[in-house]
Design an enzyme around this catalytic site. Structure first.
Site, short mmCIF file in Angstrom:
data_model
loop_
_atom_site.label_atom_id
_atom_site.label_comp_id
_atom_site.label_asym_id
_atom_site.label_seq_id
_atom_site.Cartn_x
_atom_site.Cartn_y
_atom_site.Cartn_z
N ASP A 141 0.48 -1.29 -0.15
CA ASP A 141 0.02 -0.01 0.05
C ASP A 141 0.65 1.46 -0.41
O ASP A 141 0.39 1.87 -0.95
CB ASP A 141 -1.22 -0.09 1.46
CG ASP A 141 -1.99 -1.16 1.51
OD1 ASP A 141 -2.45 -1.81 -0.02
OD2 ASP A 141 -2.42 -1.65 2.10
N SER A 193 -2.20 -9.82 3.83
CA SER A 193 -1.94 -8.41 4.37
C SER A 193 -1.96 -8.59 5.39
O SER A 193 -2.60 -8.79 6.91
CB SER A 193 -3.24 -7.67 4.10
OG SER A 193 -2.73 -5.87 4.50
#
Length: 395
Positions: free
Chosen positions: A14, A172
Site C-alpha cells: 500500500d 495483508s
C-alpha cells in the site's frame, strides 16, 4: 517549488504504491517515516526501498519504549479487548505512528500529510483523527481517494517495478510488539480455516506433550516479571510472547465490527497479550471489590471501543484513564497460567492486597464465618422479589 508530503511508510504494498501516486498524480516530493513499534522489520531495507522509489528524505524512528509506556501499559490496565477478543495491537500503534508523522511534517515544513489506508478499514480513522488533532495540513490517502483494490495495486506496482514480497502477495500483514494481524487471501472466506503458513508467532503443530506454566508478576497493574525474572518491558513482552506461542496459545479468529459498518473476518496472533490480559483481569478479581469490578468492566469496554475506533485523542479516554489508574494502585501480585496445546487458564494467584480470605471462605473447622447470619440476610435480600411474586399470585 514542489510541495512536500510526509507519508507513514511501512515498506509494504500500500505505502509503496502511495509514494508513486503522490509523485505522479499530485506532483509532490515525498518524505517517508517508518516508526519502529516492534514490528521487527529490517529498517535499513525499508529505508533503501523508500530511496529507490525516489523519496526526498526518509526517517526511521525508534518508538518501541514509548509504545509500551504510553499505549500498551494503559491497554493492559484497561484489560483492553475489543469485542472481548482483539487486543488492539494495530489500533494502539496507529495514533503513535501518526503523531510521529505530524512531528516530521512540522520539522520539514510540509504541505500535506499522507497515509496508505483504504476506505474500508479502521486505520483511516485512526490516522485522520490523529493528523487532524495535531495539524491543519490536508490529508492525502490515494488508496481511499481513488478507490483502489488490491489487484489494481499489484498491477500498478508491477508496472512501476516496485518490489513486493511473496507474503504481501498472499496476505495483508500488520505486526508490532503487541500483536500480529493477518488479512486477505483465502481468509476472506469466513468459513475457511486459516492456513498454517499464515502464522509465525503461534505454533500449530508439534506442540509440547506436557503442560507449560508461566508466572506473571504485576506492580500497580503493570507486568514487571515472568517466571520470577524481572525484565525490561520490551524484553518481558517478547519472552511471554515466545513462550505462549510455543504452546499454541494466542490465535484469535473472529467476526469483527469495523468502524465503517462492515463485518469483517479478522485473524490475529497475540500470545503475549492474551496471557498478560488474562492474568491481569484475574488479579483484579482478587484485589478489587465487586462494585469496582462491575463499574470497571463498563469503563474497560468503553476504553477499548475508543481505542479501536480511532478516538485516542478524545477527552473521554483521558477521563477514563484517570479512573483506571486509580484502581491499579492495588493491582499487584502474581498470577500463574497453565498452557497446553492451545488452551490457556489461570491456575493460581496471590497478592498482598488480596480480598480473598481463606478463613472466611473455607468450609473446614477453622472457618470464621458465622453461618447463622445467613438466614436473615437471605430473607432481606430477596424481600422485594418474594413480595412481588406473592402479589402477582393474588391477582
Amino acid at each position: 517549488m514542489k510541495g512536500k508530503a510526509v507519508l507513514a511508510f511501512s515498506g509494504g504494498l500500500d505505502t509503496s504504491v502511495v509514494i508513486k501516486y503522490l509523485q505522479e498524480k499530485h506532483n509532490l516530493d515525498v518524505i517517508t517515516v517508518t516508526v519502529d513499534v516492534g514490528q521487527e522489520d529490517n529498517l535499513k531495507k525499508i529505508s533503501a526501498k523508500a530511496k529507490s522509489l525516489g523519496v526526498l528524505k526518509h526517517y526511521n524512528i525508534d518508538a518501541r519504549q514509548e509504545f509500551v509506556d504510553s499505549f500498551i501499559f494503559p491497554a493492559i490496565k484497561a484489560n483492553a479487548l475489543y469485542q472481548k477478543k482483539y487486543c488492539l495491537a494495530t489500533a494502539l500503534a496507529r495514533p503513535l505512528i501518526a503523531q510521529k508523522v505530524v512531528e516530521i511534517a512540522r520539522k520539514e515544513n510540509a504541505s500535506a500529510l499522507a497515509h496508505g489506508c483504504t476506505g474500508k478499514g479502521n486505520d483511516q480513522v485512526r490516522f485522520d483523527v490523529t493528523y487532524r488533532s495535531g495539524s491543519s495540513l490536508p490529508i492525502i490517502a490515494p488508496i481511499r481517494d481513488l478507490n483502489l483494490t488490491r489487484d489494481v495495486e499489484l498491477k500498478y506496482a508491477k508496472k512501476h517495478n516496485i518490489p513486493i514480497d511473496n507474503t504481501a502477495k498472499k496476505f495483508s500483514i500488520d505486526q508490532n510488539l503487541w500483536g500480529r494481524a493477518i488479512e486477505g487471501g483465502d481468509m476472506e472466506d469466513a468459513f475457511s480455516e486459516p492456513p498454517d503458513d499464515a502464522f509465525i508467532w503461534v505454533k500449530t503443530k508439534d506442540l509440547p506433550e506436557k503442560p507449560q506454566y508461566i508466572e506473571i508478576k504485576f506492580e500497580n497493574g503493570i507486568p514487571v516479571a515472568a517466571d520470577r525474572k524481572h525484565m525490561k518491558p520490551i524484553e518481558l513482552i517478547k519472552y511471554i510472547n515466545k513462550k505462549a506461542g510455543a504452546s499454541g496459545v494466542g490465535i484469535v479468529d473472529h467476526i469483527e465490527d469495523r468502524v465503517v459498518g462492515i463485518k469483517s473476518r479478522e485473524v490475529y496472533e497475540t500470545p503475549g497479550a492474551t496471557c498478560i490480559i488474562e492474568a491481569h483481569t484475574d488479579l483484579e478479581k482478587m484485589v478489587l471489590t465487586k462494585h469496582e469490578l462491575k463499574f470497571k468492566a463498563m469503563v474497560d469496554a468503553e476504553w477499548s471501543w475508543l481505542a479501536y475506533s480511532g478516538l485516542w485523542q478524545d477527552p473521554l479516554k483521558s477521563d477514563l484513564d484517570m479512573f483506571i489508574n486509580t484502581t491499579q494502585k492495588r493491582v499487584s501480585g502474581t498470577v500463574k497460567l497453565k498452557m497446553f496445546k492451545g488452551s490457556l487458564r489461570v491456575v493460581g494467584r496471590k497478592s498482598e492486597y488480596s480480598l480473598y480470605s481463606h478463613d472466611l471462605a473455607t468450609y473446614g473447622a477453622g472457618s470464621t464465618f458465622d453461618q447463622t447470619l445467613g438466614k436473615g440476610f437471605v430473607e432481606l435480600w430477596g424481600l422485594q422479589s418474594t413480595e412481588a411474586n406473592k402479589l402477582l399470585k393474588k391477582r
